[in-house]
Enzyme design. Structure first.
Site, PDB file in Angstrom:
ATOM      1  N   ASN A  28     -29.226  29.995  11.729  1.00  0.00           N
ATOM      2  CA  ASN A  28     -29.445  29.141  12.433  1.00  0.00           C
ATOM      3  C   ASN A  28     -28.685  27.665  12.194  1.00  0.00           C
ATOM      4  O   ASN A  28     -29.089  26.895  11.518  1.00  0.00           O
ATOM      5  CB  ASN A  28     -30.963  28.712  12.310  1.00  0.00           C
ATOM      6  CG  ASN A  28     -31.536  27.624  13.522  1.00  0.00           C
ATOM      7  OD1 ASN A  28     -30.580  27.369  14.136  1.00  0.00           O
ATOM      8  ND2 ASN A  28     -32.732  27.057  13.304  1.00  0.00           N
ATOM      9  N   CYS A  67     -30.450  24.129  14.931  1.00  0.00           N
ATOM     10  CA  CYS A  67     -31.728  23.316  15.148  1.00  0.00           C
ATOM     11  C   CYS A  67     -31.470  21.970  15.611  1.00  0.00           C
ATOM     12  O   CYS A  67     -30.820  21.306  14.712  1.00  0.00           O
ATOM     13  CB  CYS A  67     -32.499  23.423  14.205  1.00  0.00           C
ATOM     14  SG  CYS A  67     -34.017  22.684  14.189  1.00  0.00           S
TER      15      CYS A  67
END
Lengths: 325, 240
Positions: free
Chosen positions: A151, A154
């Site tokens: 990820n 974010c």
């Protein structure tokens, strides 16, 4: 780390003929050698580690599960309010609240395995390359993890997440280091908050990514008119839900033409039609996020509906339509 | 927790901008007063959480205040309209922890869940007293219902236009056991004044069933979700 049947039964209670034909539709797909019984995966951050859902329905019907974004240390997340609503969607500024990697691999993942036997997608976050690598290595060793999803997107944490995902050189660096340190397929989850999404996708692919996930949420904001302050304590947050679907679709289409690795498409998907549309745009599988929060049975309902919808559209195998645009 | 379709059997105004809605449907998942339901309103993306005012077999009553577009639309719903409702959410009040003598203090819409609680405390032979706080006479609701339970009831209005003049907190006896629901400022005062108590918190929620981490609260036991481990917290858990 593979398994599973290739077809799903049609919706119960349909007429006999419809049911028969729906059963002949192949809705299976694959990601980097991992065979999925269907393309539907709950998206990271909307499904925790499965705990809130396993009493609601049989999780084994899911293609896979992308578990909550996990960091090295436990994180409490951002101050409240963290949720705001808008037309056809919502904003969140949760800020990667999670119990930290050690508890995830020792408690959450083994417990999830009791309810879900297929490989899951481990969503990994960090604030430095070293942290991404440290978390990824532990996830790589977890037996029920099938794919590592970095990820780098974010929008709700400072100095981490999107700070990596909006720079091609950072994406390249973190992908290369994780790829070197781990054996399982590495997917990079991209932020839509960039000028050229294809540049980011190519940076990931060139650094060894086995696939691309997109999109994370779009940066947004709401103001409370009476109080004259932002609704979110964090001021800005990530927009998701049906409102972002056309943007996500466009980016999946662009990225799937720019890279040779598989793409997992996500962003506002809330029906079987959306799944098919996203796959036509180039996604090999899809993730469902905000829809789970509105309807906790969203993934189940979409999976149940897929064979019938495919049949209606003359699709005999979902794999045939991937990237036909 | 259970998702099912409920039918509106009543939706009428009971005070300024305040409505009472009664819903018929499967209420089997509601196990305690102080739990909440999450309603999907036509045209809204996220569900709206409402604490249960009272409930019985096959019905749930809620009281809501018009605060935005969602509740505005809700006030126009008609008897017979159907809604998707997730019921049985949150922990609710643990009656076994409430002592025989206690004060139920509600502020504004926070009065609602205390009514269902009060009825059940009386069934257990306990002796609750109620303090209901509102801004003015126009906002007062449930006063008669509480009085019909034959318990001591104090109504306080900020402007003195009904009952006693002042805040609900002014009429709480220091050191007592407080079961409260209302604005955070009110509950913080009660946190200081009470010997012990229970505090029903409110938050903007995403899912309402613990999945999204949208309403997390740091407590003495670590991070807790207001929608899942709450909304009712024991005094000793709060870091106020």
């Amino acid at each position: 780390m593979v398994d599973i049947s290739t077809t799903m039964p049609g919706r119960e209670g349909g007429n006999a003929n419809g049911g028969e034909e729906a059963r002949s539709v192949d809705i299976s797909t694959s990601l980097s050698g991992l065979l999925l019984s269907n393309p539907v995966i709950p998206a990271s951050g909307t499904f925790g580690y499965g705990r809130e859902y396993w009493d609601l329905y049989d999780l084994d019907i899911l293609g896979s599960i992308a578990v909550k974004g996990t960091t090295l240390e436990e994180r409490g997340g951002n101050p409240l309010p963290r949720i705001a609503e808008c037309e056809a969607g919502m904003l969140n500024s949760v800020g990667l609240q999670n119990p930290g990697i050690d508890r995830v691999v020792s408690e959450e993942l083994p417990e999830l395995y009791l309810h879900y036997k297929k490989p899951v997608i481990a969503n990994i976050s960090g604030f430095s390359v070293e942290e991404y690598v440290a978390v990824a290595v532990k996830m790589d060793a977890a037996p029920n993890v099938g794919i590592l999803e970095l990820n780098v997107s974010c929008p709700n944490v400072r100095g981490g997440g999107m700070a990596f995902g909006t720079s091609a050189s950072n994406i390249s660096l973190v992908t290369r280091e994780v790829r070197k340190a781990c054996s399982k397929p590495v997917y990079v989850k991209l932020s839509p908050n960039v000028t050229d999404i294809c540049e980011m996708a190519r940076a990931a692919e060139d650094a060894g990514a086995d696939g691309i996930s997109l999109i994370n949420t779009l940066l947004g904001m709401r103001i409370d008119l009476r109080k004259r302050i932002p609704v979110l304590e964090n001021v800005t947050g990530g927009l998701s839900g049906p409102a972002v679907f056309p943007v996500a679709l466009r980016m999946v289409w662009q990225v799937s033409r720019a890279v040779d690795v598989p793409v997992i498409g996500m962003g506002g998907i809330s029906s079987s039609e959306d799944v098919i549309e996203m796959m036509m745009a180039g996604a090999s599988a899809v993730q469902i996020g905000a829809a789970n929060l509105r309807n906790p049975f969203a993934c189940r309902d979409i999976i149940m509906d897929l064979p019938r919808k495919c049949e209606e559209l003359g699709i005999r195998s979902l794999r045939e339509i991937i990237g036909i645009m | 927790m259970k998702e099912s379709i409920y039918k509106i059997t009543e939706n009428c105004q009971i005070a300024d901008k305040t409505f009472g809605m009664e819903l018929s449907g499967d209420s089997a998942a509601v196990s305690r007063p102080g739990q909440f339901i999450n309603i999907l309103l036509p045209g809204s993306f996220l569900r709206r959480p409402f604490s249960v005012c009272d409930y019985g077999e096959g019905w749930i009553r809620i009281i809501y205040k018009i605060v935005g577009k969602g509740t505005e639309k809700m006030s126009h719903l008609q008897k017979g309209d159907e809604l998707s409702v997730i019921s049985g959410l949150g922990n609710g009040f643990d009656l076994s922890r409430i002592p025989e003598s206690c004060a139920l203090i509600g502020g504004g819409a926070g009065v609602a869940p205390l009514y269902g609680l009060c009825k059940r405390l009386l069934l257990e032979g306990k002796k609750p007293a109620a303090v209901l706080g509102f801004n003015n006479a126009g906002e007062v609701f449930l006063e008669k219902e509480f009085r019909n339970l034959n318990i001591p009831v104090t109504v306080a209005t900020v402007d003195g236009s009904f009952g006693q003049k002042g805040f609900a907190t002014d009429f709480f006896e220091e050191g007592g056991y407080a079961v409260c629901c209302g604005p955070e400022a009110m509950m913080r005062v009660l946190y200081k004044k009470s010997g012990d108590g229970m505090f029903s918190l409110e938050a903007r929620m995403g899912c309402g069933f613990g999945a999204c981490m949208g309403c997390s609260l740091e407590t003495r036991q670590g991070f807790r979700r207001i929608c899942k481990e709450g909304p009712v917290f024991q005094k000793e858990d709060l870091l106020w």
